[in-house]
Enzyme design. Sequence first.
Site, PDB file in Angstrom:
ATOM      1  N   HIS A 305       0.852  -1.185   0.000  1.00 45.80           N
ATOM      2  CA  HIS A 305       0.000   0.000   0.000  1.00 45.80           C
ATOM      3  C   HIS A 305       0.889   1.237   0.000  1.00 45.80           C
ATOM      4  CE1 HIS A 305      -3.143   2.801   1.170  1.00 45.80           C
ATOM      5  NE2 HIS A 305      -3.978   1.886   0.744  1.00 45.80           N
ATOM      6  N   ASP A 362      -7.998  -5.411   0.233  1.00 44.40           N
ATOM      7  CA  ASP A 362      -8.512  -6.216  -0.876  1.00 44.40           C
ATOM      8  C   ASP A 362      -8.144  -7.678  -0.781  1.00 44.40           C
ATOM      9  OD1 ASP A 362      -9.804  -4.195  -2.219  1.00 44.40           O
ATOM     10  OD2 ASP A 362      -7.902  -3.432  -2.964  1.00 44.40           O
TER      11      ASP A 362
HETATM   12  N1  ACO Z   1       4.187  -7.575  -4.799  1.00 43.62           N
HETATM   13  C1  ACO Z   1       5.543  -7.579  -4.982  1.00 43.62           C
HETATM   14  N2  ACO Z   1       6.321  -6.478  -4.871  1.00 43.62           N
HETATM   15  C2  ACO Z   1       5.703  -5.327  -4.564  1.00 43.62           C
HETATM   16  C3  ACO Z   1       4.313  -5.258  -4.342  1.00 43.62           C
HETATM   17  C4  ACO Z   1       3.548  -6.439  -4.470  1.00 43.62           C
HETATM   18  N3  ACO Z   1       2.230  -6.423  -4.291  1.00 43.62           N
HETATM   19  N4  ACO Z   1       3.967  -3.973  -4.053  1.00 43.62           N
HETATM   20  C5  ACO Z   1       5.104  -3.259  -4.083  1.00 43.62           C
HETATM   21  N5  ACO Z   1       6.152  -4.072  -4.384  1.00 43.62           N
HETATM   22  C6  ACO Z   1       7.555  -3.682  -4.443  1.00 43.62           C
HETATM   23  C7  ACO Z   1       7.847  -2.926  -5.747  1.00 43.62           C
HETATM   24  O1  ACO Z   1       8.288  -3.788  -6.769  1.00 43.62           O
HETATM   25  C8  ACO Z   1       8.919  -1.958  -5.292  1.00 43.62           C
HETATM   26  O2  ACO Z   1      10.141  -2.652  -5.270  1.00 43.62           O
HETATM   27  P1  ACO Z   1      11.536  -1.869  -5.578  1.00 43.62           P
HETATM   28  O3  ACO Z   1      11.675  -0.848  -4.489  1.00 43.62           O
HETATM   29  O4  ACO Z   1      12.581  -2.955  -5.527  1.00 43.62           O
HETATM   30  O5  ACO Z   1      11.370  -1.260  -6.942  1.00 43.62           O
HETATM   31  C9  ACO Z   1       8.554  -1.630  -3.839  1.00 43.62           C
HETATM   32  O6  ACO Z   1       7.790  -2.753  -3.382  1.00 43.62           O
HETATM   33  C10 ACO Z   1       7.706  -0.362  -3.707  1.00 43.62           C
HETATM   34  O7  ACO Z   1       6.600  -0.451  -4.603  1.00 43.62           O
HETATM   35  P2  ACO Z   1       5.930   0.806  -5.333  1.00 43.62           P
HETATM   36  O8  ACO Z   1       5.118   0.319  -6.476  1.00 43.62           O
HETATM   37  O9  ACO Z   1       6.981   1.827  -5.588  1.00 43.62           O
HETATM   38  O10 ACO Z   1       5.000   1.334  -4.147  1.00 43.62           O
HETATM   39  P3  ACO Z   1       3.731   2.247  -4.335  1.00 43.62           P
HETATM   40  O11 ACO Z   1       3.483   2.869  -3.024  1.00 43.62           O
HETATM   41  O12 ACO Z   1       3.868   3.125  -5.521  1.00 43.62           O
HETATM   42  O13 ACO Z   1       2.581   1.172  -4.702  1.00 43.62           O
HETATM   43  C11 ACO Z   1       0.737  -0.293  -4.626  1.00 43.62           C
HETATM   44  C12 ACO Z   1       1.580   0.766  -3.884  1.00 43.62           C
HETATM   45  C13 ACO Z   1       0.317   0.243  -6.007  1.00 43.62           C
HETATM   46  C14 ACO Z   1      -0.543  -0.575  -3.836  1.00 43.62           C
HETATM   47  C15 ACO Z   1       1.585  -1.587  -4.790  1.00 43.62           C
HETATM   48  O14 ACO Z   1       1.969  -2.081  -3.519  1.00 43.62           O
HETATM   49  C16 ACO Z   1       0.855  -2.668  -5.591  1.00 43.62           C
HETATM   50  O15 ACO Z   1       0.886  -2.649  -6.820  1.00 43.62           O
HETATM   51  N6  ACO Z   1       0.170  -3.634  -4.899  1.00 43.62           N
HETATM   52  C17 ACO Z   1      -0.612  -4.645  -5.554  1.00 43.62           C
HETATM   53  C18 ACO Z   1      -1.961  -4.086  -5.981  1.00 43.62           C
HETATM   54  C19 ACO Z   1      -2.894  -3.853  -4.814  1.00 43.62           C
HETATM   55  O16 ACO Z   1      -3.083  -4.724  -3.958  1.00 43.62           O
HETATM   56  N7  ACO Z   1      -3.513  -2.664  -4.796  1.00 43.62           N
HETATM   57  C20 ACO Z   1      -4.522  -2.313  -3.781  1.00 43.62           C
HETATM   58  C21 ACO Z   1      -4.099  -1.111  -3.019  1.00 43.62           C
HETATM   59  S1  ACO Z   1      -5.225  -0.802  -1.708  1.00 43.62           S
HETATM   60  C22 ACO Z   1      -6.555  -0.054  -2.453  1.00 43.62           C
HETATM   61  O17 ACO Z   1      -6.494   0.640  -3.407  1.00 43.62           O
HETATM   62  C23 ACO Z   1      -7.817  -0.307  -1.776  1.00 43.62           C
END
Ligand code: ACO
Length: 427
Positions: A305, A362
């Site tokens: 998140h 979720d």
């Molecule tokens: N699985 C594996 N790796 C992940 C995940 C994941 N679900 N989420 C983040 N990471 C990793 C990224 O690859 C990144 O790695 P790096 O630093 O080596 O490049 C690091 O963690 C940070 O991730 P970002 O995408 O930069 O974090 P951001 O805050 O932008 O993204 C997000 C948050 C979009 C929710 C992300 O965690 C994600 O895509 N999760 C899966 C989708 C999801 O469950 N979304 C629901 C959100 S809650 C809602 O809207 C109700």
Amino acid sequence: MADNKAKLTIAETSVDLDVLSPTLGSKVIDIRTLGSKGYYTYDPGFTSTASCESKITFIDGNNGILLHRGFPIGQLATESTYLEVCYILLYGEAPTQEQYDKFKTTVTRHTMIHEQITRLFNGFRRDSHPMAVLCGVTGALAAFYHDALDVSNPVHRDITAYRLLSKMPTVAAMCYKYSIGQPFVYPRNDLSYAGNFLHMMFATPCEEYVVNPVLERAMDRIFILHADHEQNASTSTVRTAGSSGANPFACIAAGIASLWGPAHGGANEACLRMLEEIKTVEHIPEFIKRAKDKNDSFRLMGFGHRVYKNYDPRATVMRETCHEVLKELNLNDSLLEVAMELERIALNDPYFIEKKLYPNVDFYSGIILKALGIPSNMFTVIFAIARTIGWIAHWNEMHEDGLKIARPRQLYTGYDERDFKSEIKKK
Ligand code: ACO
């Protein structure tokens, strides 16, 4: 609010900036004067930018805290109803019995939609994604409810809030009924907000549908847990659209569009698909490996998140509700087994620990919705019903505070000025 100063030095110039202290949370540097000094800040995705002042919702992502108007989400989810939470979000205080009864009666009495709207549905293909239909029909409400559209008038805004809150479940259930070719089911005023929604989803003219109280409570909880989440992508979209004084139904349609994406509200649908793909606990290590692989775009849906770097407090309640529903329905869903094992493995894996990736709201909601008999393409639609109150509360607050059109600047990296020479033959 400014009790401190920050000094920003750029080459020979230094700029004094106020440091603002919120009631809760991190201090905020007020950079509003920077533009007049010829500088902008660069913050794609707004990871370090407060786009507005708000009194509605507070999140402490490091400690897994979520408060609506100061009330913790765990207490709201167990002690209140969705409509009570709606009142709190909209008006700032918990309602008295009298206020609640009046609020509930008004919401309940406005659930029908203009009959002509039912004809709009015929323009959509039956196999359209329900979010596409919801987005279109919500925008179209602007064409039907335009008698109270002076957005600077608080009474008009209140009427709009009631209309959206009351009609959204009706429109959402119609999206579902249309997709499966069944007749629309009209709202029933003797049922609760959640009970009425389940009734409109699952009743048919052929037989009576009796709402199961455990499932009704689960639906209500899902609504509560998705009601608001401060300046997330869809809420910021509603605020941005509304900042020009735009029609509120069109602003909510914009919020729905933003919510649809898999990184936001579309994650519950994507999460269920992922659990189905994993299928059995034996396959989990393979998916964990893929999630950690930099060269693989796969992510564990329902994990991570932007704000929570701890367990999402909504996921805790969602997990309990999930067990309650499966017990009530006497279901032994193998996906729950996969989900629990996936959670256990991920929470102990150094990659997820280091990046602070915890289950979000979720992660369990898809399993509950599936158990309720709701198809996965309706999951985000249900999120949209619940979040409508958050969108309206923020839209309303923005109008109360005085409109300022949202107009970010950019870091331009295109061409320098150059001469234009057309190569097109003119007749
Ligand atoms: N699985 C594996 N790796 C992940 C995940 C994941 N679900 N989420 C983040 N990471 C990793 C990224 O690859 C990144 O790695 P790096 O630093 O080596 O490049 C690091 O963690 C940070 O991730 P970002 O995408 O930069 O974090 P951001 O805050 O932008 O993204 C997000 C948050 C979009 C929710 C992300 O965690 C994600 O895509 N999760 C899966 C989708 C999801 O469950 N979304 C629901 C959100 S809650 C809602 O809207 C109700």
